[in-house]
Write a protein that holds these residues in place. Structure first.
Motif, PDB file in Angstrom:
ATOM      1  N   ILE A 119       0.864  -1.181   0.000  1.00  0.00           N
ATOM      2  CA  ILE A 119       0.000   0.000   0.000  1.00  0.00           C
ATOM      3  C   ILE A 119       0.902   1.233   0.000  1.00  0.00           C
ATOM      4  O   ILE A 119       1.625   1.481   0.973  1.00  0.00           O
ATOM      5  CB  ILE A 119      -0.931   0.048   1.211  1.00  0.00           C
ATOM      6  CG1 ILE A 119      -1.799  -1.213   1.280  1.00  0.00           C
ATOM      7  CG2 ILE A 119      -1.783   1.310   1.184  1.00  0.00           C
ATOM      8  CD1 ILE A 119      -2.917  -1.275   0.286  1.00  0.00           C
ATOM      9  N   PRO A 175      -5.183   1.520  -4.091  1.00  0.00           N
ATOM     10  CA  PRO A 175      -5.334   0.068  -4.195  1.00  0.00           C
ATOM     11  C   PRO A 175      -4.082  -0.673  -3.766  1.00  0.00           C
ATOM     12  O   PRO A 175      -2.954  -0.213  -3.976  1.00  0.00           O
ATOM     13  CB  PRO A 175      -5.612  -0.139  -5.690  1.00  0.00           C
ATOM     14  CG  PRO A 175      -4.987   1.043  -6.362  1.00  0.00           C
ATOM     15  CD  PRO A 175      -5.160   2.183  -5.400  1.00  0.00           C
ATOM     16  N   GLY A 176      -4.281  -1.816  -3.155  1.00  0.00           N
ATOM     17  CA  GLY A 176      -3.168  -2.679  -2.815  1.00  0.00           C
ATOM     18  C   GLY A 176      -2.618  -3.358  -4.049  1.00  0.00           C
ATOM     19  O   GLY A 176      -3.363  -3.713  -4.967  1.00  0.00           O
ATOM     20  N   HIS A 187      -8.046  -3.102  -6.388  1.00  0.00           N
ATOM     21  CA  HIS A 187      -7.413  -3.474  -5.125  1.00  0.00           C
ATOM     22  C   HIS A 187      -7.370  -4.992  -5.000  1.00  0.00           C
ATOM     23  O   HIS A 187      -8.316  -5.697  -5.346  1.00  0.00           O
ATOM     24  CB  HIS A 187      -8.197  -2.886  -3.956  1.00  0.00           C
ATOM     25  CG  HIS A 187      -7.679  -3.314  -2.608  1.00  0.00           C
ATOM     26  ND1 HIS A 187      -6.496  -2.856  -2.085  1.00  0.00           N
ATOM     27  CD2 HIS A 187      -8.187  -4.183  -1.694  1.00  0.00           C
ATOM     28  CE1 HIS A 187      -6.298  -3.396  -0.892  1.00  0.00           C
ATOM     29  NE2 HIS A 187      -7.301  -4.204  -0.633  1.00  0.00           N
ATOM     30  N   ASP A 191      -5.873  -8.386  -2.304  1.00  0.00           N
ATOM     31  CA  ASP A 191      -5.445  -8.702  -0.947  1.00  0.00           C
ATOM     32  C   ASP A 191      -5.331 -10.225  -0.808  1.00  0.00           C
ATOM     33  O   ASP A 191      -5.809 -10.977  -1.651  1.00  0.00           O
ATOM     34  CB  ASP A 191      -6.433  -8.151   0.078  1.00  0.00           C
ATOM     35  CG  ASP A 191      -5.770  -7.771   1.393  1.00  0.00           C
ATOM     36  OD1 ASP A 191      -4.717  -8.362   1.722  1.00  0.00           O
ATOM     37  OD2 ASP A 191      -6.293  -6.887   2.098  1.00  0.00           O
TER      38      ASP A 191
END
Length: 294
Positions: free
Chosen positions: A134, A142-143, A164, A166
């Motif tokens: 991040i 967005p990750g 994004h 995760d």
């Protein structure tokens, strides 16, 4: 800042069998425990709570703190090393560390690259980590999926689209990274389950659903998977919602084999919590006085 329980709230550590039965292992109205891993010998769970790392015997008893030094308060992203004696940890300073499950000094792995690093996966050979980056710790951004050698060094980006992502986690054979991503939808927060080969090819959606689906975790034998299902319209993976832990076959992600509804979300199933024999999973519920488990 470490998460804490609301007045009257409990953190409940559950163990569920792939045949559907669920047993309450431990309940606390003091410490908010999160994200159970299972030790390699199958004897204990590893959790975080109050910024610390804890072990909890599956035969019963109370959590025991792992005495770590040289690491800031921990968040709920921790993954055991394949050798069963070490653990990789994400801390509230945005860095990834390695430590021993026996305790002692922790070693920082990630460098100062202007990002926060959230660990989720370690390759089966223990040589590589998968994490979410991040930029500047700004959660409006967005990750991004990244990999890095488990002893540190330069990180590499893995392209999974603009949305994004995760929870990147290696398959037991190391050939795939499983994750949740918003790249398959234009609806804000509409995370879906996906995978990409470890070499960065073959990005594909595993399940198209109306719910918001996070954190796919494969069983050690690769035949089953668990994930957490949030209500439609959820953005991110917040706490204190009616959610469900879902069990599927990796041959058919569309048909739930078991579903365990609970009140929770953040902290419930952030990391792989499969038992070594692929027969059980662990998760955490956070009931409030006016909430019910089902």
């Amino acid at each position: 800042m470490n998460r804490t329980l609301q007045p009257g709230q409990r953190s409940e550590v559950w163990i569920a069998s792939v045949t559907g039965e669920a047993e309450l292992l431990y309940s606390s109205d003091d410490v908010l425990f999160e994200a159970p891993n299972w030790t390699l010998d199958g004897a204990a769970l590893v959790l975080n709570g109050d910024g610390k790392l804890w072990t909890l015997n599956v035969a019963g008893g109370h959590p025991v703190e792992v005495p770590l030094t040289g690491v800031p308060d921990l968040n709920n992203d921790h993954v055991l090393a394949p050798d069963g004696t070490g653990i990789f940890l994400s801390a509230n300073d945005g860095h990834i560390y390695r430590a021993s499950l026996a305790g002692g000094a922790a070693t920082r792995i990630t460098g100062e690259d202007g990002a926060f690093h959230f660990l989720h996966g370690v390759s089966p050979d223990g040589r590589e980590l998968a994490y979410v980056s991040i930029e500047a710790g700004d959660f409006t951004r967005p990750g991004r999926l990244m990999t890095i050698a488990s002893d540190g060094g330069a990180a590499a980006s893995v392209d999974v689209g603009p949305g994004h992502c995760d929870g990147p986690e290696y398959s037991p054979d190391g050939k795939w990274l499983y994750l949740n991503t918003e790249s398959f939808s234009t609806a804000p927060g509409h995370a879906q389950l996906a995978r990409i080969r470890s070499d960065g090819t073959g990005f594909e959606q595993l399940l198209a659903s109306d719910s918001v689906d996070w954190f796919p975790h494969l069983s050690p034998d690769g035949r089953l998977a668990s994930y957490i299902r949030f209500p439609r319209g959820t953005q991110g993976h917040p706490a204190d919602l009616p959610v469900a832990v879902v069990l599927v076959s990796t041959a058919d992600w569309t048909t739930p084999l078991q579903t365990w509804p609970l009140f929770g979300g953040q902290g419930t199933l952030n990391v792989n919590s499969w038992s070594p024999d692929s027969g059980h999973i662990a998760f955490v519920a956070y009931p409030l006085p006016d909430s019910t488990k089902d």
